[in-house]
Every structure is written in structure tokens, then in C-alpha cells.
Design a protein around this motif. Structure first.
Motif, PDB file in Angstrom:
ATOM      1  N   LYS A  18      39.498   9.487  12.679  1.00 23.45           N
ATOM      2  CA  LYS A  18      40.029   8.432  13.527  1.00 23.45           C
ATOM      3  C   LYS A  18      41.328   8.944  14.147  1.00 23.45           C
ATOM      4  N   VAL A  19      41.665   8.448  15.327  1.00 24.05           N
ATOM      5  CA  VAL A  19      42.880   8.905  15.990  1.00 24.05           C
ATOM      6  C   VAL A  19      43.584   7.737  16.676  1.00 24.05           C
ATOM      7  N   LEU A  20      44.922   7.702  16.544  1.00 17.81           N
ATOM      8  CA  LEU A  20      45.774   6.709  17.189  1.00 17.81           C
ATOM      9  C   LEU A  20      47.019   7.392  17.733  1.00 17.81           C
ATOM     10  N   LEU A  21      47.735   6.693  18.603  1.00 20.59           N
ATOM     11  CA  LEU A  21      49.055   7.116  19.039  1.00 20.59           C
ATOM     12  C   LEU A  21      50.112   6.247  18.373  1.00 20.59           C
ATOM     13  N   GLN A  22      51.193   6.888  17.919  1.00 17.12           N
ATOM     14  CA  GLN A  22      52.356   6.168  17.412  1.00 17.12           C
ATOM     15  C   GLN A  22      53.449   6.263  18.471  1.00 17.12           C
ATOM     16  N   ASN A  23      53.920   5.110  18.934  1.00 11.19           N
ATOM     17  CA  ASN A  23      54.856   5.046  20.050  1.00 11.19           C
ATOM     18  C   ASN A  23      56.116   4.298  19.662  1.00 11.19           C
ATOM     19  N   ARG A  24      57.102   4.350  20.536  1.00 14.04           N
ATOM     20  CA  ARG A  24      58.216   3.409  20.542  1.00 14.04           C
ATOM     21  C   ARG A  24      58.083   2.569  21.813  1.00 14.04           C
ATOM     22  N   ILE A  25      58.405   1.296  21.693  1.00 13.22           N
ATOM     23  CA  ILE A  25      58.246   0.390  22.827  1.00 13.22           C
ATOM     24  C   ILE A  25      59.590  -0.226  23.182  1.00 13.22           C
ATOM     25  N   ASN A  26      59.885  -0.264  24.461  1.00 13.38           N
ATOM     26  CA  ASN A  26      61.153  -0.777  24.960  1.00 13.38           C
ATOM     27  C   ASN A  26      61.229  -2.288  24.721  1.00 13.38           C
ATOM     28  N   PRO A  27      62.169  -2.760  23.885  1.00 13.73           N
ATOM     29  CA  PRO A  27      62.214  -4.197  23.582  1.00 13.73           C
ATOM     30  C   PRO A  27      62.577  -5.053  24.788  1.00 13.73           C
ATOM     31  N   GLU A  28      63.128  -4.439  25.838  1.00  7.12           N
ATOM     32  CA  GLU A  28      63.521  -5.209  27.015  1.00  7.12           C
ATOM     33  C   GLU A  28      62.370  -5.383  28.000  1.00  7.12           C
ATOM     34  N   THR A  29      61.317  -4.613  27.854  1.00 10.83           N
ATOM     35  CA  THR A  29      60.221  -4.696  28.816  1.00 10.83           C
ATOM     36  C   THR A  29      58.922  -5.187  28.204  1.00 10.83           C
ATOM     37  N   ARG A  30      58.863  -5.282  26.877  1.00  6.54           N
ATOM     38  CA  ARG A  30      57.637  -5.783  26.252  1.00  6.54           C
ATOM     39  C   ARG A  30      57.737  -7.284  26.054  1.00  6.54           C
ATOM     40  N   SER A  31      56.585  -7.942  26.013  1.00 12.11           N
ATOM     41  CA  SER A  31      56.510  -9.368  25.727  1.00 12.11           C
ATOM     42  C   SER A  31      55.539  -9.576  24.579  1.00 12.11           C
ATOM     43  N   GLN A  32      55.674 -10.694  23.901  1.00 12.05           N
ATOM     44  CA  GLN A  32      54.778 -11.015  22.793  1.00 12.05           C
ATOM     45  C   GLN A  32      53.707 -11.970  23.273  1.00 12.05           C
ATOM     46  N   CYS A  33      52.465 -11.696  22.915  1.00 11.05           N
ATOM     47  CA  CYS A  33      51.378 -12.624  23.224  1.00 11.05           C
ATOM     48  C   CYS A  33      51.470 -13.811  22.280  1.00 11.05           C
ATOM     49  N   GLN A  34      50.431 -14.681  22.300  1.00 12.78           N
ATOM     50  CA  GLN A  34      50.463 -15.789  21.355  1.00 12.78           C
ATOM     51  C   GLN A  34      50.231 -15.287  19.946  1.00 12.78           C
ATOM     52  N   ARG A  35      49.853 -14.017  19.799  1.00  9.97           N
ATOM     53  CA  ARG A  35      49.786 -13.386  18.485  1.00  9.97           C
ATOM     54  C   ARG A  35      51.084 -12.617  18.250  1.00  9.97           C
ATOM     55  N   GLU A  36      51.676 -12.800  17.103  1.00 10.90           N
ATOM     56  CA  GLU A  36      52.951 -12.147  16.835  1.00 10.90           C
ATOM     57  C   GLU A  36      52.792 -10.641  16.629  1.00 10.90           C
ATOM     58  N   ASP A  37      51.557 -10.185  16.388  1.00 16.69           N
ATOM     59  CA  ASP A  37      51.345  -8.763  16.145  1.00 16.69           C
ATOM     60  C   ASP A  37      50.733  -8.039  17.339  1.00 16.69           C
ATOM     61  N   VAL A  38      50.877  -8.630  18.522  1.00 14.00           N
ATOM     62  CA  VAL A  38      50.387  -7.989  19.743  1.00 14.00           C
ATOM     63  C   VAL A  38      51.491  -8.037  20.794  1.00 14.00           C
ATOM     64  N   TRP A  39      51.771  -6.884  21.381  1.00 14.27           N
ATOM     65  CA  TRP A  39      52.763  -6.793  22.445  1.00 14.27           C
ATOM     66  C   TRP A  39      52.088  -6.381  23.741  1.00 14.27           C
ATOM     67  N   ASP A  69      58.704   3.591  31.446  1.00 19.05           N
ATOM     68  CA  ASP A  69      59.938   2.918  31.052  1.00 19.05           C
ATOM     69  C   ASP A  69      59.737   2.023  29.840  1.00 19.05           C
ATOM     70  N   ALA A  70      58.460   1.745  29.501  1.00 20.93           N
ATOM     71  CA  ALA A  70      58.176   0.774  28.448  1.00 20.93           C
ATOM     72  C   ALA A  70      57.687   1.401  27.149  1.00 20.93           C
ATOM     73  N   ILE A  71      56.904   2.466  27.221  1.00 18.10           N
ATOM     74  CA  ILE A  71      56.263   3.013  26.025  1.00 18.10           C
ATOM     75  C   ILE A  71      56.434   4.527  26.001  1.00 18.10           C
ATOM     76  N   ARG A  72      56.938   5.032  24.883  1.00 21.41           N
ATOM     77  CA  ARG A  72      57.118   6.475  24.717  1.00 21.41           C
ATOM     78  C   ARG A  72      56.417   6.919  23.426  1.00 21.41           C
ATOM     79  N   PRO A  73      55.575   7.934  23.480  1.00 22.31           N
ATOM     80  CA  PRO A  73      54.869   8.387  22.291  1.00 22.31           C
ATOM     81  C   PRO A  73      55.707   9.343  21.480  1.00 22.31           C
ATOM     82  N   TYR A  74      55.454   9.394  20.168  1.00 22.45           N
ATOM     83  CA  TYR A  74      56.118  10.416  19.368  1.00 22.45           C
ATOM     84  C   TYR A  74      55.262  10.950  18.233  1.00 22.45           C
ATOM     85  N   GLY A  75      54.059  10.383  18.047  1.00 23.30           N
ATOM     86  CA  GLY A  75      53.205  10.885  16.981  1.00 23.30           C
ATOM     87  C   GLY A  75      51.729  10.720  17.298  1.00 23.30           C
ATOM     88  N   LEU A  76      50.945  11.749  16.937  1.00 23.36           N
ATOM     89  CA  LEU A  76      49.487  11.684  17.011  1.00 23.36           C
ATOM     90  C   LEU A  76      49.003  11.489  15.571  1.00 23.36           C
TER      91      LEU A  76
END
Length: 285
Positions: free
Chosen positions: A233-254, A273-280
């Protein structure tokens, strides 16, 4: 670090490109990777069939036949010439390779093996928000330090750091319908979730990710390695800009909303400007 050859297969699976090693200049950098993964899903939401990306070319956004054998780069991707030369198999013969220099792309100093770690009740913070570590996964670090004009504070552990998010395959607006367990465990949950989709703020024209690696795993890409024969299985681990992301009606989805009227260049700049990766992240399936 996981086997670098398996990492290239993982990049192929996640991006839909046939990624190959080169000692020369890389065609893509880590930021390009998250752009491609995010924009593939966004433009599929928009009903498009192809994505044009600088330095790569035109990519098909269509998913392949899941029964196609020996296909570690799982999306019909770049158009190749009549003679692609030797490669990993006939399933990839019609794909133009994307060249990547592992020394320029990966940062082994920051690799971390979470495969045998269990955090239990321990809590971690990034950007003063909870960080759910990817326990059970093996992380190959991406070389992203000193790559951004605003420095490396976004990648730290202090208040200026950005929170962690995870991204997989097919993470579009449907992610807000996913719940733990099976549908029969929550009678009527689909109807309730579908009703919420009609709310303007949750319809979500944009790019989705989650701070919960367990939710992201439901959307991970899988592939069978031609290097060791194992399924991953493969995923990306990112950092997300808290000023540009919004929360959906689910607290665990941005979601990073993409407004109407932006051209491709503006859309790509918004994602950068919103999402930067740092891990595979890799995990045996």
C-alpha cells in the motif's frame, strides 16, 4: 529506507506515471508529486479525461483495468513512441518514462520506520494540532528542506509548523461518506451523509486530505512489486497550510477549495501554497 527500487514503483503507482531512476536531472520534484496526485483527483471530479503537467506532458486520468497483470504504474499515463525499449513489462510498454534522480528526490537522513510502533494513548502535535503518526508504515523521507521561499518552519514541530495530512488515491468529495466499520453498522448513515452533500459548504470543489492515516488507508493505492514480489500500500504524508485548508462537516477531512474561474497555472499555485509533501509511506498489503 525501503528499497529505492520499490519506492520508484510506489511513485509510479501513486502518480500514474512510469517513474524511472536517472543519474541526471529529475523531471519532477516532491512538490510535483503531491500536485499530480491532488490534481488528478480534482480534474477527474471536474469530468476531464487528461491532465497536462509541466515537464511531463499529457496524462490520462482514467483508471486501468484492476485485473491487468504486473502493472505497478496503474493509470494509463504518458504517450510513448513506437519503440519504448526494455522496461518492466508489456503492461507499461506504451508509457513514456518520467526520470527521477533518487539522490535529489529522497532524504534518507529523515526516514522513519513506523512498522513496529504502537502509540496507544500517546499524543503528538504538529502546528499545535494532533499528529496521528503513521504506525505500521515505513516512511521514505522526501528532500524538501530549503526548497521553499518561506524557509523550513512549516516542517517543524513548533507553533509555526503546519499540521500533518495524508493523501491517497481517489480522495475527492466522496471521502466524507466513509465511516468506520460496515454500512450495516450504522443504519441510515448513507442517507444522512448524502443529505449533507447537498450543503454548499460540503460539496467541496477542491483537493481533499485527512489528518487520520487510518482513514487515508481506505483510499491508498496498492501495487505488486516486481522487485520482491510483495504487495504494498502507498500513501503520501504531507503538511497542510492551516490558513488555506477548511474542514468539511467531518472533523477528520480537510479540503482546499478551488474557486471557479482559475486556470491551470493558478490552480497548481493554489495547491502548492496549501499542501507540501515530506514522506512516501509504504506498508505491506
Amino acid at each position: 529506507m525501503p528499497d529505492p527500487r520499490v519506492c520508484l514503483e510506489a511513485l509510479s503507482a501513486l502518480s500514474g506515471c512510469r517513474v524511472e531512476s536517472t543519474p541526471g536531472r529529475s523531471q519532477i520534484q516532491p512538490q510535483d508529486l503531491v500536485n499530480i496526485v491532488a490534481l488528478r483527483e480534482f480534474y477527474k471530479q471536474e469530468g476531464l479525461q487528461e491532465l497536462d503537467y509541466p515537464s511531463i506532458g499529457t496524462m490520462s486520468l482514467q483508471d486501468p483495468d484492476p485485473d491487468e497483470p504486473d502493472l505497478y504504474g496503474p493509470a494509463p499515463s504518458l504517450t510513448a513512441g513506437p519503440d519504448p525499449g526494455p522496461g518492466p513489462g508489456p503492461a507499461l510498454a506504451d508509457r513514456k518514462p518520467v526520470k527521477l534522480n533518487p539522490e535529489d528526490f529522497f532524504h534518507p537522513q529523515y526516514d522513519y520506520d513506523f512498522t513496529r510502533i504502537q502509540d496507544g494513548d500517546r499524543r503528538f502535535l504538529r502546528g499545535n494540532e494532533q499528529y496521528v503518526r503513521p504506525c505500521g508504515w515505513d516512511r521514505a523521507a522526501l528532500r524538501v528542506t530549503q526548497r521553499y521561499a518561506d524557509g523550513d518552519g512549516w516542517l517543524g514541530t513548533g507553533r509555526d509548523a503546519w499540521p500533518v495530512s495524508y493523501q491517497g488515491h481517489g480522495m475527492d468529495g466522496s471521502i466524507i461518506l466513509v465511516r468506520g466499520g460496515e454500512p450495516e453498522d450504522e443504519p441510515g448513515y448513507l442517507e444522512a451523509a448524502a443529505a449533507r452533500l447537498t450543503e454548499r459548504r460540503t460539496q467541496g470543489r477542491g483537493v481533499y486530505s485527512t489528518p487520520d492515516v487510518r482513514l487515508a488507508e481506505k483510499f491508498c493505492k496498492t501495487f505488486r512489486s516486481q522487485v520482491d514480489g510483495k504487495k504494498y500500500k502507498v500513501l503520501l504524508q504531507n503538511r497542510i497550510n492551516p490558513e488555506t485548508r477548511s474542514q468539511c462537516q467531518r472533523e477528520d477531512v480537510w479540503v482546499v477549495y478551488i474557486q471557479e474561474g482559475l486556470n491551470d497555472v493558478q490552480t497548481r499555485a493554489l495547491v502548492e501554497d496549501a499542501i507540501r509533501p515530506y514522506g512516501l509511506l509504504l506498508k505491506e498489503a
